[in-house]
Design a protein around this motif. Structure first.
Motif, PDB file in Angstrom:
ATOM      1  N   PRO A 250       0.873  -1.252  -0.015  1.00 32.36           N
ATOM      2  CA  PRO A 250      -0.127   0.112  -0.074  1.00 32.36           C
ATOM      3  C   PRO A 250       0.909   1.451   0.073  1.00 32.36           C
ATOM      4  O   PRO A 250       0.466   2.346  -0.520  1.00 32.36           O
ATOM      5  N   ARG A 251       1.856   1.297   0.581  1.00 32.57           N
ATOM      6  CA  ARG A 251       2.607   2.388   0.940  1.00 32.57           C
ATOM      7  C   ARG A 251       3.471   2.818  -0.578  1.00 32.57           C
ATOM      8  O   ARG A 251       3.685   3.812  -1.023  1.00 32.57           O
ATOM      9  N   GLU A 252       4.004   1.683  -1.282  1.00 40.88           N
ATOM     10  CA  GLU A 252       4.710   1.855  -2.495  1.00 40.88           C
ATOM     11  C   GLU A 252       3.604   2.391  -3.400  1.00 40.88           C
ATOM     12  O   GLU A 252       3.900   3.396  -4.430  1.00 40.88           O
ATOM     13  N   ARG A 253       2.477   1.940  -3.502  1.00 43.68           N
ATOM     14  CA  ARG A 253       1.222   2.267  -4.274  1.00 43.68           C
ATOM     15  C   ARG A 253       1.291   3.925  -4.087  1.00 43.68           C
ATOM     16  O   ARG A 253       0.947   4.624  -5.048  1.00 43.68           O
ATOM     17  N   GLU A 254       1.190   4.062  -2.870  1.00 44.55           N
ATOM     18  CA  GLU A 254       0.883   5.712  -2.392  1.00 44.55           C
ATOM     19  C   GLU A 254       1.816   6.511  -3.146  1.00 44.55           C
ATOM     20  O   GLU A 254       1.726   7.571  -3.572  1.00 44.55           O
ATOM     21  N   ILE A 255       3.107   6.001  -2.989  1.00 43.11           N
ATOM     22  CA  ILE A 255       4.421   6.995  -3.540  1.00 43.11           C
ATOM     23  C   ILE A 255       4.502   6.873  -4.819  1.00 43.11           C
ATOM     24  O   ILE A 255       4.327   8.122  -5.359  1.00 43.11           O
ATOM     25  N   PHE A 256       3.982   5.957  -5.565  1.00 44.68           N
ATOM     26  CA  PHE A 256       3.978   5.837  -6.998  1.00 44.68           C
ATOM     27  C   PHE A 256       2.807   6.629  -7.613  1.00 44.68           C
ATOM     28  O   PHE A 256       3.208   7.439  -8.651  1.00 44.68           O
ATOM     29  N   ASN A 257       1.895   6.718  -7.057  1.00 45.48           N
ATOM     30  CA  ASN A 257       0.867   7.339  -7.430  1.00 45.48           C
ATOM     31  C   ASN A 257       1.164   8.936  -7.097  1.00 45.48           C
ATOM     32  O   ASN A 257       0.632   9.670  -7.913  1.00 45.48           O
ATOM     33  N   LEU A 258       1.792   9.244  -6.180  1.00 44.52           N
ATOM     34  CA  LEU A 258       2.159  10.621  -5.934  1.00 44.52           C
ATOM     35  C   LEU A 258       3.428  11.031  -7.047  1.00 44.52           C
ATOM     36  O   LEU A 258       3.212  12.324  -7.709  1.00 44.52           O
TER      37      LEU A 258
ATOM     38  N   ASP B 268       8.592  16.326  -1.506  1.00 51.42           N
ATOM     39  CA  ASP B 268       7.026  16.483  -1.412  1.00 51.42           C
ATOM     40  C   ASP B 268       6.288  15.349  -0.690  1.00 51.42           C
ATOM     41  O   ASP B 268       5.515  15.510  -0.013  1.00 51.42           O
ATOM     42  N   ILE B 269       6.682  14.160  -1.475  1.00 53.63           N
ATOM     43  CA  ILE B 269       6.075  12.892  -1.061  1.00 53.63           C
ATOM     44  C   ILE B 269       6.479  12.785   0.581  1.00 53.63           C
ATOM     45  O   ILE B 269       5.519  12.333   1.224  1.00 53.63           O
TER      46      ILE B 269
ATOM     47  N   ILE C  32       7.207   3.446 -13.610  1.00 53.76           N
ATOM     48  CA  ILE C  32       5.989   3.931 -13.764  1.00 53.76           C
ATOM     49  C   ILE C  32       5.310   3.249 -14.903  1.00 53.76           C
ATOM     50  O   ILE C  32       4.110   2.917 -14.935  1.00 53.76           O
ATOM     51  N   VAL C  33       6.044   3.229 -16.068  1.00 56.21           N
ATOM     52  CA  VAL C  33       5.532   2.827 -17.268  1.00 56.21           C
ATOM     53  C   VAL C  33       5.038   1.340 -17.210  1.00 56.21           C
ATOM     54  O   VAL C  33       4.080   0.695 -17.617  1.00 56.21           O
ATOM     55  N   GLU C  34       5.864   0.349 -16.326  1.00 55.78           N
ATOM     56  CA  GLU C  34       5.786  -0.943 -16.345  1.00 55.78           C
ATOM     57  C   GLU C  34       4.470  -1.083 -15.199  1.00 55.78           C
ATOM     58  O   GLU C  34       3.730  -1.848 -15.680  1.00 55.78           O
ATOM     59  N   LEU C  35       4.196  -0.139 -14.322  1.00 61.50           N
ATOM     60  CA  LEU C  35       3.271  -0.339 -13.206  1.00 61.50           C
ATOM     61  C   LEU C  35       2.080  -0.166 -14.123  1.00 61.50           C
ATOM     62  O   LEU C  35       0.928  -0.496 -13.746  1.00 61.50           O
ATOM     63  N   LEU C  36       1.995   0.948 -15.049  1.00 60.26           N
ATOM     64  CA  LEU C  36       0.860   1.489 -15.693  1.00 60.26           C
ATOM     65  C   LEU C  36       0.364  -0.071 -16.889  1.00 60.26           C
ATOM     66  O   LEU C  36      -0.601  -0.140 -16.767  1.00 60.26           O
ATOM     67  N   ARG C  37       1.419  -0.435 -17.459  1.00 57.09           N
ATOM     68  CA  ARG C  37       1.075  -1.665 -18.289  1.00 57.09           C
ATOM     69  C   ARG C  37       0.628  -2.642 -17.704  1.00 57.09           C
ATOM     70  O   ARG C  37      -0.287  -3.582 -18.068  1.00 57.09           O
TER      71      ARG C  37
END
Length: 72
Positions: A12-20, A29-30, A61-66
């Motif tokens: 959940p924390r990694e997701r939060e960071i990558f969303n930011l 900022d994060i 980011i590209v891979e997580l989107l994919r």
């Protein structure tokens, strides 16, 4: 497997960071927003990069989107 939701690669924390990161937030900022140190933010990013086997934030980011782990 529970329900139809696949198990996420990200904590959940990694997701939060990558969303930011996708929102163009800096490491500083994060860290401020989540109340953690910049080093901790960098560690989460680094762990995710290693998990994905990519060479940097942009590729992660590209891979997580994919993979459907992140949405724009």
């Amino acid at each position: 497997m529970e329900g139809s939701k696949h198990r996420s690669l990200l904590t959940p924390r990694e997701r939060e960071i990558f969303n930011l990161l996708v929102e163009d937030q800096t490491t500083k900022d994060i860290a401020g927003r989540l109340g953690i140190s910049e080093k901790t933010v960098r560690n989460h990013i680094s762990n995710t990069i290693q998990k994905l086997g990519v060479s940097g934030r942009a590729q992660a980011i590209v891979e997580l989107l994919r993979l459907g782990e992140l949405q724009l």
